[in-house]
Design an enzyme around this catalytic site. Structure first.
Site, short mmCIF file in Angstrom:
data_model
loop_
_atom_site.label_atom_id
_atom_site.label_comp_id
_atom_site.label_asym_id
_atom_site.label_seq_id
_atom_site.Cartn_x
_atom_site.Cartn_y
_atom_site.Cartn_z
N TYR A 149 0.84 -1.20 0.00
CA TYR A 149 0.00 0.00 0.00
C TYR A 149 0.88 1.25 0.00
O TYR A 149 0.65 2.20 -0.76
CB TYR A 149 -0.89 -0.03 1.26
CG TYR A 149 -1.86 1.11 1.37
CD1 TYR A 149 -3.06 1.11 0.66
CD2 TYR A 149 -1.61 2.20 2.23
CE1 TYR A 149 -3.96 2.16 0.78
CE2 TYR A 149 -2.50 3.24 2.35
CZ TYR A 149 -3.69 3.21 1.63
OH TYR A 149 -4.58 4.26 1.75
N LYS A 181 1.09 4.18 -2.85
CA LYS A 181 0.73 5.58 -2.61
C LYS A 181 1.93 6.52 -2.85
O LYS A 181 1.74 7.67 -3.24
CB LYS A 181 0.15 5.75 -1.20
CG LYS A 181 -1.20 5.05 -1.02
CD LYS A 181 -2.29 5.65 -1.90
CE LYS A 181 -3.67 5.06 -1.61
NZ LYS A 181 -4.75 5.67 -2.41
N1 LIG Z 1 -9.72 5.58 5.08
C1 LIG Z 1 -8.52 6.08 5.29
O1 LIG Z 1 -8.06 6.26 6.43
C2 LIG Z 1 -7.68 6.48 4.11
C3 LIG Z 1 -6.49 7.15 4.36
C4 LIG Z 1 -5.69 7.53 3.30
C5 LIG Z 1 -6.10 7.25 2.03
N2 LIG Z 1 -7.26 6.60 1.80
C6 LIG Z 1 -7.63 6.34 0.40
O2 LIG Z 1 -8.93 6.82 0.15
C7 LIG Z 1 -9.48 6.12 -0.97
C8 LIG Z 1 -10.88 5.65 -0.60
O3 LIG Z 1 -10.79 4.59 0.37
P1 LIG Z 1 -11.73 4.44 1.65
O4 LIG Z 1 -10.85 4.55 2.83
O5 LIG Z 1 -12.89 5.32 1.51
O6 LIG Z 1 -12.08 2.91 1.60
P2 LIG Z 1 -13.32 2.05 1.13
O7 LIG Z 1 -12.98 0.65 1.47
O8 LIG Z 1 -14.59 2.60 1.64
O9 LIG Z 1 -13.28 2.23 -0.45
C9 LIG Z 1 -12.44 1.59 -1.33
C10 LIG Z 1 -13.19 1.59 -2.65
O10 LIG Z 1 -12.35 1.18 -3.71
C11 LIG Z 1 -13.18 0.45 -4.58
N3 LIG Z 1 -12.40 -0.42 -5.46
C12 LIG Z 1 -11.52 -1.38 -5.11
N4 LIG Z 1 -11.04 -1.98 -6.22
C13 LIG Z 1 -11.63 -1.36 -7.28
C14 LIG Z 1 -11.55 -1.53 -8.67
N5 LIG Z 1 -10.76 -2.45 -9.24
N6 LIG Z 1 -12.32 -0.73 -9.46
C15 LIG Z 1 -13.14 0.20 -8.92
N7 LIG Z 1 -13.23 0.42 -7.61
C16 LIG Z 1 -12.50 -0.37 -6.81
C17 LIG Z 1 -14.09 -0.38 -3.69
O11 LIG Z 1 -15.24 -0.81 -4.38
C18 LIG Z 1 -14.41 0.66 -2.61
O12 LIG Z 1 -15.56 1.42 -2.98
C19 LIG Z 1 -8.49 4.98 -1.28
O13 LIG Z 1 -7.64 5.38 -2.32
C20 LIG Z 1 -7.70 4.88 0.01
O14 LIG Z 1 -6.42 4.33 -0.20
C21 LIG Z 1 -8.05 6.19 2.81
#
Ligand SMILES: NC(=O)c1ccc[n+]([C@@H]2O[C@H](COP(=O)([O-])OP(=O)(O)OC[C@H]3O[C@@H](n4cnc5c(N)ncnc54)[C@H](O)[C@@H]3O)[C@@H](O)[C@H]2O)c1
Length: 255
Positions: free
Chosen positions: A158, A162
Site C-alpha cells: 500500500y 501511494k
Molecule cells: N480511510 C482512510 O483512512 C484512508 C487514508 C488515506 C487514504 N485513503 C484512500 O482513500 C481512498 C478511498 O478509500 P476508503 O478509505 O474510503 O475505503 P473504502 O474501502 O470505503 O473504499 C475503497 C473503494 O475502492 C473500490 N475499489 C476497489 N477496487 C476497485 C476496482 N478495481 N475498481 C473500482 N473500484 C475499486 C471499492 O469498491 C471501494 O468502494 C483509497 O484510495 C484509500 O487508499 C483512505
C-alpha cells in the site's frame, strides 16, 4: 464572487462509492457540479447518487473496474454522452493488506498496485488526454495517503503504491501545466473505512492516536473542503503538483 461554485462543471469520481470518495462526491454535487460516481459496485454508487439528488444536486452512476483501461475509456464516452464535458477527475479506489514483507505474494502485490496505482495511471491517460486535447483546462485530484512516505509499518505494498501516486501527481502536474490541467493529491490521515477496518487493531489505533496531535480519527466529511478547493478553478487556479494533508497533524508529528 463564489470561489467554490462548480455550476456547469462535470466531476468524474472513480471509486466515488468508497467511504471517502462518497463524501467528496456529495460535496462536489453540493457545490453545483454534475457528478459521475464511478465504481464496481453499482448499488453502492447508486446510494451516493441518491444522497446528491436528495440534496438537490445532479449525479449519475457509472460501472467500471478502475484497473481496466477499456472500462475507464467507456466511462469517458458515457460521461461525454451525458453532459458533454469533463472538468474534474478524482481518483480514489483503494485496497490494502497488512501482510508481513516475506509473505507478500506477487498476486497480492499486483492486486494492490493495480487498484491503487495502475488505476490512477489509466484514468490520467484516458481523462487527462481528453482534458489536454480539449484545451479548456481541468483539475485532477488523486487520493494518496500518509503512508506515501515515510511509509507506515505493516502496509508495505500500500505504501509503495501511494508513493507512486504522489510521483504520478507531481510528474503530470508538470506535463499538463501548459494545458491548464492541474494535478494535485490529497493526503488523508486516518479515517475508519472498509479497506482499513481489518488493519485497525486496538494496538494500532493507540499508536495512531499517539502520532495524531488532534488525537482522533478524521470524519469523511472533513475531506470535503480540500476536494472542493482543488476542484474549483476559481479557488485553486495557481495550485498544481500540491500534496495537501488532511490528517489532524499526523504529518507534522515527531515527539
Ligand atoms: N480511510 C482512510 O483512512 C484512508 C487514508 C488515506 C487514504 N485513503 C484512500 O482513500 C481512498 C478511498 O478509500 P476508503 O478509505 O474510503 O475505503 P473504502 O474501502 O470505503 O473504499 C475503497 C473503494 O475502492 C473500490 N475499489 C476497489 N477496487 C476497485 C476496482 N478495481 N475498481 C473500482 N473500484 C475499486 C471499492 O469498491 C471501494 O468502494 C483509497 O484510495 C484509500 O487508499 C483512505
Amino acid at each position: 464572487m463564489n470561489l467554490f461554485d462548480l455550476s456547469g462543471k462535470t466531476a468524474v469520481v472513480i471509486g466515488g462509492n468508497s467511504t471517502l470518495g462518497g463524501a467528496m462526491c456529495v460535496a462536489l454535487g453540493g457545490h453545483g457540479a454534475q457528478v459521475a460516481v464511478v465504481g464496481r459496485n453499482s448499488e453502492k454508487s447508486e446510494n451516493v447518487v441518491k444522497q446528491i439528488e436528495e440534496a438537490g444536486g445532479v449525479a449519475r452512476s457509472f460501472s467500471a473496474d478502475a484497473t481496466s483501461k477499456q472500462d475507464v475509456s467507456r466511462v469517458l464516452e458515457d460521461v461525454l454522452a451525458w453532459t458533454g464535458r469533463v472538468d474534474v477527475l478524482m481518483n480514489c479506489p483503494g485496497t490494502n493488506s497488512a501482510t508481513p514483507f516475506f509473505e507478500i505474494t506477487m498476486e497480492e502485490w499486483d492486486r494492490i498496485i493495480d487498484v491503487n496505482l495502475k488505476s490512477v495511471v489509466i484514468a490520467c491517460q484516458v481523462f487527462g488526454k481528453h482534458m489536454v486535447e480539449k484545451g479548456e483546462g481541468g483539475s485532477i485530484i488523486n487520493i494518496s495517503s500518509v503512508s506515501s512516505g515515510p511509509p507506515l509499518s505493516r502496509v508495505f505494498t500500500y505504501s509503495a503504491s501511494k508513493a507512486g501516486v504522489n510521483s504520478v501527481t507531481q510528474y503530470l502536474a508538470r506535463e499538463f501545466a501548459p494545458s491548464r490541467v492541474r494535478v494535485n493529491a490529497i493526503i488523508p490521515g486516518f479515517f475508519p473505512a472498509e479497506q482499513n477496518r481489518k488493519i485497525l487493531s486496538e494496538e494500532r489505533i493507540e499508536s495512531i492516536m499517539k502520532h495524531t496531535p488532534m488525537n482522533r480519527f478524521g470524519e469523511a466529511e472533513e475531506l470535503q473542503g480540500a476536494a472542493v478547493f482543488l476542484a474549483s478553478e476559481k479557488a485553486s487556479s495557481f495550485v498544481t503538483g500540491a500534496l495537501i494533508r488532511v490528517d489532524g497533524g499526523f504529518g507534522a508529528m515527531t515527539i
